[in-house]
Write a protein that holds these residues in place. Structure first.
Motif, short mmCIF file in Angstrom:
data_model
loop_
_atom_site.label_atom_id
_atom_site.label_comp_id
_atom_site.label_asym_id
_atom_site.label_seq_id
_atom_site.Cartn_x
_atom_site.Cartn_y
_atom_site.Cartn_z
N SER A 128 0.92 13.92 23.31
CA SER A 128 2.34 14.08 23.63
C SER A 128 3.06 12.74 23.67
N MET A 129 2.44 11.77 24.36
CA MET A 129 3.09 10.47 24.50
C MET A 129 3.28 9.81 23.13
N TYR A 151 3.42 11.21 20.12
CA TYR A 151 4.38 11.92 19.29
C TYR A 151 5.81 11.71 19.80
N LEU A 152 6.00 11.89 21.11
CA LEU A 152 7.35 11.76 21.66
C LEU A 152 7.87 10.34 21.45
N ILE A 179 6.99 8.17 18.97
CA ILE A 179 7.29 7.89 17.56
C ILE A 179 8.48 8.70 17.06
N ILE A 180 8.49 9.98 17.39
CA ILE A 180 9.50 10.86 16.80
C ILE A 180 10.82 10.83 17.56
N ILE A 181 10.79 10.72 18.89
CA ILE A 181 12.04 10.83 19.65
C ILE A 181 12.49 9.51 20.27
N VAL A 182 11.61 8.83 21.01
CA VAL A 182 12.05 7.68 21.80
C VAL A 182 12.38 6.47 20.91
N LEU A 183 11.47 6.17 19.97
CA LEU A 183 11.66 4.97 19.14
C LEU A 183 12.96 5.00 18.33
N PRO A 184 13.27 6.11 17.65
CA PRO A 184 14.55 6.14 16.92
C PRO A 184 15.77 5.97 17.84
N LEU A 185 15.73 6.63 19.02
CA LEU A 185 16.87 6.49 19.94
C LEU A 185 17.00 5.04 20.41
N ALA A 219 16.02 2.41 18.77
CA ALA A 219 16.51 1.58 17.65
C ALA A 219 18.03 1.58 17.61
N MET A 220 18.63 2.76 17.87
CA MET A 220 20.08 2.82 17.83
C MET A 220 20.69 2.09 19.03
N LEU A 244 19.43 -0.42 20.58
CA LEU A 244 19.31 -1.86 20.31
C LEU A 244 20.42 -2.33 19.40
N LYS A 245 20.72 -1.52 18.39
CA LYS A 245 21.78 -1.85 17.44
C LYS A 245 23.12 -2.00 18.19
#
Lengths: 278, 271
Positions: free
Chosen positions: A20-21, A23-24, A26-32, A34-35, A37-38
């Motif tokens: 769970s950790m 997947y969550l 890579i798929i959910i937390v990291l993309p959010l 990244a934005m 940080l931008k």
């Protein structure tokens, strides 16, 4: 697994926690992240210049007011449907119950295509409405209709179970004491379903704020008139203005967080309500 | 109250009438319109439109995405639900909140966050490009963003159900000597299978229909990275309305099947 000797009775803690950790993250937390940080890297004056520009402000106003209007409609329509589905029996009731979920099952692009065709000048509804002065396509009315359609199920599905649970005993008691049908609704039923109704409205509003697919087909997308926030983000990406897109996406994300917070608060209110009535 | 069974009050007749008429106008007419417009130039043209090269490719890509995304999110949904309902630990509520997040995020924002992770201007994009890996505007990006958008669907069906079912059955199986896998296979799975099917049906409908998020990351290259909803939008912009409706009819059919399955599953009463 070693966890059987630990405080957990059932197996699989380590495995499910790990999967769970991973997947969550890579798929959910990291993309959010990244934005965020931008947005964090662009500096306050730049951020403010984008989110408070006239075009952005117009887009917020159009998106917000359309979502509000769509939610008001869905409040009434949802209450009507939930009431009819829980209180009365009539032929075709199961079909109607199943149909309520159509807006969730039908892709938003298809919904948009259908609505713009229905309300076109020569369309099934357009040819009846345009002569009497209702222009839907490429106006804010079109945005409101697209937002309403895509969020119909929320209010129905949140009040339906509560309405089913309102004990007939209370209604009977109120009637025996001389209350009219309307009084029973206003004094007994309405207060009970109010938290669920509010939750449904907030969910419907949140969905409308973010709706894109259905709206772009029908809105005409004129800056300052029928341009919603989601579309403005899309336009900024097309112009390679990534800062612009990130800042506006952050605003939408913030709005989503606030509505999520509101739903959680409303739901705990609903639970308190339910506890008190038992 | 008791009289209602036999005679309907004027209020009741008005409310039912209003609900049925409005639902017909808002929900039934749109479905009818899709098939009417798709078939308005005849069955031959309809099939020619469906079998047109780029539309056929879009159908294939949409099915491929669903075939990959749905099973992954079923497994993850079960995993998260098991974790969140069978153990008490610090951060449990956080796990539930995180998996619910994509449901609250606008589809456009979902696409944008992926762009800022894997895009040329993004966090990992330049590193990946240095290694010769291009993720944005590829099928992989479509799959990743679909995984994001539909992550909550199975979990949000399973968590309340498994919470309510409790752990007695599973503990009994273990005390009777079952190992972890046997317990899951013969006790847990039968209890939650309909909720899994239900979550999978909803996941599938959303994956096949996702527009906003996919339109940001796919690049919409006809015959390459166009999923069905993107293809519909392009056909409409080309003024090929009949073609757009023919392509839509396939998704509308899936929507109708989704509603039938949902209604059937609910009447089985697992909820």
């Amino acid at each position: 697994m070693a966890s059987r000797r630990s405080k957990h009775l059932l197996p699989g803690f380590g495995l499910t926690l790990g999967v769970s950790m991973l997947y969550l993250t890579i798929i959910i937390v990291l993309p959010l992240l990244a934005m965020l940080l931008k947005v964090g890297g662009m500096g306050w004056p730049e951020f403010w210049r984008i989110v408070a520009s006239n075009r952005s402000l117009a887009a917020y106003r159009i998106t917000f007011s359309s979502a509000l209007a769509a939610t008001v409609f869905n409040g009434f329509f949802g209450l009507l449907l939930a009431w009819v589905l829980t209180r009365y029996s009539f032929p075709g009731k199961r079909l109607l119950d199943a149909l309520v979920d159509l807006p969730f099952a039908l892709p938003t692009a298809v919904a948009g295509l259908v609505l713009v065709t229905l309300f076109a000048q020569t369309g099934w509804y357009g040819q009846l409405l345009e002569p009497i002065g209702f222009k839907v396509n490429y106006t804010q009315l079109g945005i409101i209709i697209a937002m309403s359609f895509t969020s119909i199920p929320f209010v129905v599905r949140t009040i339906q179970p509560v309405l089913e649970d309102v004990e007939a005993g209370y209604e009977e008691a109120a009637k025996t004491l001389g209350a009219t049908g309307w009084q029973v609704f206003a004094r007994v039923i309405w207060p009970t379903i109010l938290p669920a109704f509010m939750t449904g409205c907030v969910l419907s509003f949140a969905r409308s704020l973010g709706e894109f697919g259905a709206v772009v087909f029908i809105a005409g997308n004129l800056p300052g008139l029928t341009e919603i926030v989601s579309l403005l983000i899309f336009i900024r990406l097309d112009e390679y203005s990534y800062e612009g897109a990130a800042a506006l996406a952050f605003v939408l994300l913030l709005a989503a967080f606030l509505t999520l917070l509101a739903t959680n608060t409303l739901q705990s209110w609903q639970v308190r309500y339910a506890d008190r009535s038992t | 109250m008791t009289t209602r069974v036999h005679t309907r009050s004027p209020a009741e007749i008005t409310l039912i009438g209003l609900a049925v008429v409005l639902s017909a106008l808002i929900l039934v007419v749109p479905i009818a319109l899709i098939f009417a417009y798709a078939l308005r130039e005849g069955v031959g043209v309809y099939f020619a439109n469906i079998l047109e090269r780029t539309t056929l490719h879009a159908i294939g890509l949409t099915v491929l995405t669903a075939v990959i995304v749905v099973p992954i999110n079923i497994v993850i949904g079960i995993c998260v639900a098991w974790l969140a309902t069978r153990f008490r630990f610090r951060g449990r509520q956080l796990v539930i909140t995180v998996i619910e997040l994509p449901a609250a995020v606008s589809p456009i924002v979902a696409g944008v966050v992926y762009l800022f992770l894997y895009g040329g201007q993004g966090l990992l994009g330049p590193v990946l490009q240095g290694m010769g890996i291009q993720l944005m505007f590829t099928v992989t990006a479509i799959i990743l963003v679909s995984l994001f958008v539909t992550a909550p669907f199975v979990a949000r069906e399973l968590i309340p159900l498994m919470q309510q079912q409790g752990t007695e059955d599973e503990e009994a199986a273990l005390s009777l000597g079952a190992n972890g896998w046997q317990m899951f296979r013969f006790v847990t799975l039968p209890n939650i299978r309909w909720a899994i099917v239900y979550g999978a049906v909803l996941t599938n409908a959303r994956v096949m229909g996702e527009f906003g998020a996919v339109s940001v990351v796919s690049g919409s290259i006809r015959g390459q990275t166009n999923t069905l909803p993107l293809q519909i939008s392009q056909l409409f912009n080309d003024f090929n309305v009949t073609g757009a409706f023919a392509a839509s009819s396939t998704l509308a059919l899936i929507a109708v099947v989704t509603l039938i399955l949902k209604s059937t599953l609910e009447s089985r009463g697992w909820q």
